[in-house]
Design an enzyme around this catalytic site. Structure first.
Site, PDB file in Angstrom:
ATOM      1  N   SER A   1       0.849  -1.197   0.000  1.00  0.00           N
ATOM      2  CA  SER A   1       0.000   0.000   0.000  1.00  0.00           C
ATOM      3  C   SER A   1       0.880   1.240   0.000  1.00  0.00           C
ATOM      4  CB  SER A   1      -0.933  -0.024   1.211  1.00  0.00           C
ATOM      5  OG  SER A   1      -1.895   0.999   1.105  1.00  0.00           O
ATOM      6  N   ASN A   2       0.339   2.387   0.374  1.00  0.00           N
ATOM      7  CA  ASN A   2       1.138   3.615   0.441  1.00  0.00           C
ATOM      8  C   ASN A   2       0.612   4.502   1.563  1.00  0.00           C
ATOM      9  OD1 ASN A   2      -0.998   5.411  -0.676  1.00  0.00           O
ATOM     10  ND2 ASN A   2      -0.743   4.024  -2.424  1.00  0.00           N
ATOM     11  N   PHE A   3       1.251   5.667   1.765  1.00  0.00           N
ATOM     12  CA  PHE A   3       0.944   6.504   2.930  1.00  0.00           C
ATOM     13  C   PHE A   3      -0.235   7.461   2.728  1.00  0.00           C
ATOM     14  CE2 PHE A   3       5.528   5.662   3.882  1.00  0.00           C
ATOM     15  CZ  PHE A   3       5.291   4.957   5.054  1.00  0.00           C
TER      16      PHE A   3
ATOM     17  N   ALA B   1      -4.414   7.491  -4.400  1.00  0.00           N
ATOM     18  CA  ALA B   1      -3.048   7.020  -4.683  1.00  0.00           C
ATOM     19  C   ALA B   1      -3.175   5.521  -4.963  1.00  0.00           C
ATOM     20  CB  ALA B   1      -2.153   7.287  -3.490  1.00  0.00           C
TER      21      ALA B   1
END
Ligand code: C5P
Length: 402
Positions: free
Chosen positions: A208-210, A276
């Site tokens: 995943s991402n932030f 995102a």
């Protein structure tokens, strides 16, 4: 503006009730029609005679008018109102409004009101910061009510802290700003993607991402407050929506987000791709937790995720607008222009990772908005809600050109 608006002013039993006389006077001066509703306790702090004289209408505080036996209809009042302001709002009334304890005329009318409701709390600092008050105010916000935060200063107890009811002049300003607010997205349907996507590797691990979702949620709130019907397709985030015009679809992976967007974007006037999205996902998802095998380091094979923005761009009809986001580390402007072409976008919002107060997780953002013709405008670093207003202003301008 406030001229001709029907405003219910609800007064509860707090020392700040005397200030509400000024609020009623200011509303009347601004041309509003005011109906005052008092809780029985409020009458201990200020007399109904003062308020009925200022508002030019008998004050309501009981379900029945004692001498005539006339029933005061909370439903009719709720429908009559263009806005309801509860000032001061005590901890007790806030709790009743949050949980639906309709044991007086004020809370019953609140429950029947279709109009926007503004709540100006006033109480001692410890009551204000008690978990139950904080929680109840959070609940009221989640119902779409507008909380007019109390000021910090000397309180009735002579203690210093947060809990002073906002001054009547400032409450008036909040109401004026609300009625002045542009409704320039009325009857528009806007689809927004927000947050990260989560791509499972096995039952406990993922890629995943932030992304926090804050920018996409701020856009959804801004569009809804300007009259749009919003469909917010969100990856896993810990945010709540506060406006009933936002319908939220929660998804996990990029392919779920893709399918949800495809389902809802057919009749959209605008699609804003703020999520995102992970570019790749594991080719296979293990049904059991991947075990640590002696010396072997496992290799995770990835495959491409669908490009949601590109897919929407391919289906775009005349009159539909597609807005993308880009987070670039270098060659920002030329990469952004390239992306506009590749995905058939009308506009791209560029945030640079070079700015320390812009991008993931933080509450502020600094963007440059670039259009299809290559023209661009750089904005200052601002809270994400204000950035959302700038983006929506540009969208409205493009919608007008179409
Ligand atoms: O190509 P890049 O990821 O930089 O493009 C960013 C823009 O495209 C954003 O608007 C993002 O929401 C969207 N996007 C998408 N689906 C993907 C990748 C990006 O919708 N798979």
């Amino acid at each position: 503006m406030l001229s001709g608006k029907h405003i219910i002013v609800g007064i509860t039993g707090g020392i700040a009730a005397y200030k509400t006389a000024t609020l009623v006077r200011l509303l009347i001066k601004a041309g509003a029609e005011v109906q005052v509703i008092m809780t029985p306790n409020a009458r201990e702090f200020i007399t109904p005679v003062t308020l009925s004289t200022l508002s030019g209408k008998p004050v309501i505080s009981e379900f029945f008018t004692a001498n005539t036996g006339q029933w005061n209809s909370h439903v009719d009042l709720g429908l009559w109102a263009d806005a309801m302001v509860v000032a001061p709002a005590t901890a007790s009334t806030i709790a009743k409004m949050a949980t639906g304890v309709a044991d007086n005329m004020l809370v019953t009318t609140y429950l029947s009101a279709k109009a926007p409701v503004f709540v100006a709390p006033a109480m001692d600092l410890d009551m204000m910061r008690h978990h139950s008050t904080v929680h109840n105010l959070e609940l009221l916000r989640s119902y779409g009510n507008h909380i007019i935060e109390p000021a910090t200063g000397e309180l009735a107890s002579h203690l210093m802290g947060k809990g002073r009811m906002e001054e009547p002049e400032n409450i008036l300003k909040v109401l004026q700003a609300f009625f002045d607010k542009k409704q320039d997205l009325e009857s528009r349907h806007i689809v927004i993607t927000a947050g990260p996507t989560v791509e499972r590797l096995d039952p406990v691990r993922f890629i995943s991402n932030f992304s926090s979702g804050k920018m996409g949620f701020a856009l959804a709130e801004e569009c809804a407050s300007r009259g749009a019907k919003v469909t917010l397709v969100s990856g896993p985030v810990s945010l709540k929506v506060n406006n009933p015009s936002i319908s939220r679809i929660d998804v996990e992976s990029a392919s779920q987000m893709h399918d949800a967007v495809m389902d809802v974007c057919g009749d959209a006037d605008v699609a804003i791709m703020c999520a995102a999205v992970a570019d790749y996902r594991p080719k296979s998802v293990a049904s059991r937790k991947i075990k640590r095998e002696h010396d072997d380091i496992p290799v995770i094979e990835l495959e491409k995720n669908p490009d949601i923005a590109k897919a929407v761009g391919q289906l775009k009809r005349r009159g539909q607008l597609l807005v993308g986001f880009a987070l670039e580390t270098d060659n920002e402007q030329s990469n952004a222009l390239e992306k506009i072409k590749k995905k058939n976008l009308d506009m791209i919002v560029l945030n640079s990772l070079r700015d320390k107060n812009a991008g993931f997780q933080v509450d502020t953002n600094k963007v440059t908005i670039m259009r299809r013709d290559g023209s661009s405008k750089a904005y200052a670093c601002k809270p994400k809600r204000e950035v959302a207003a700038d983006i929506v202003d540009e969208i409205v301008e493009l919608l007008k050109k179409d």
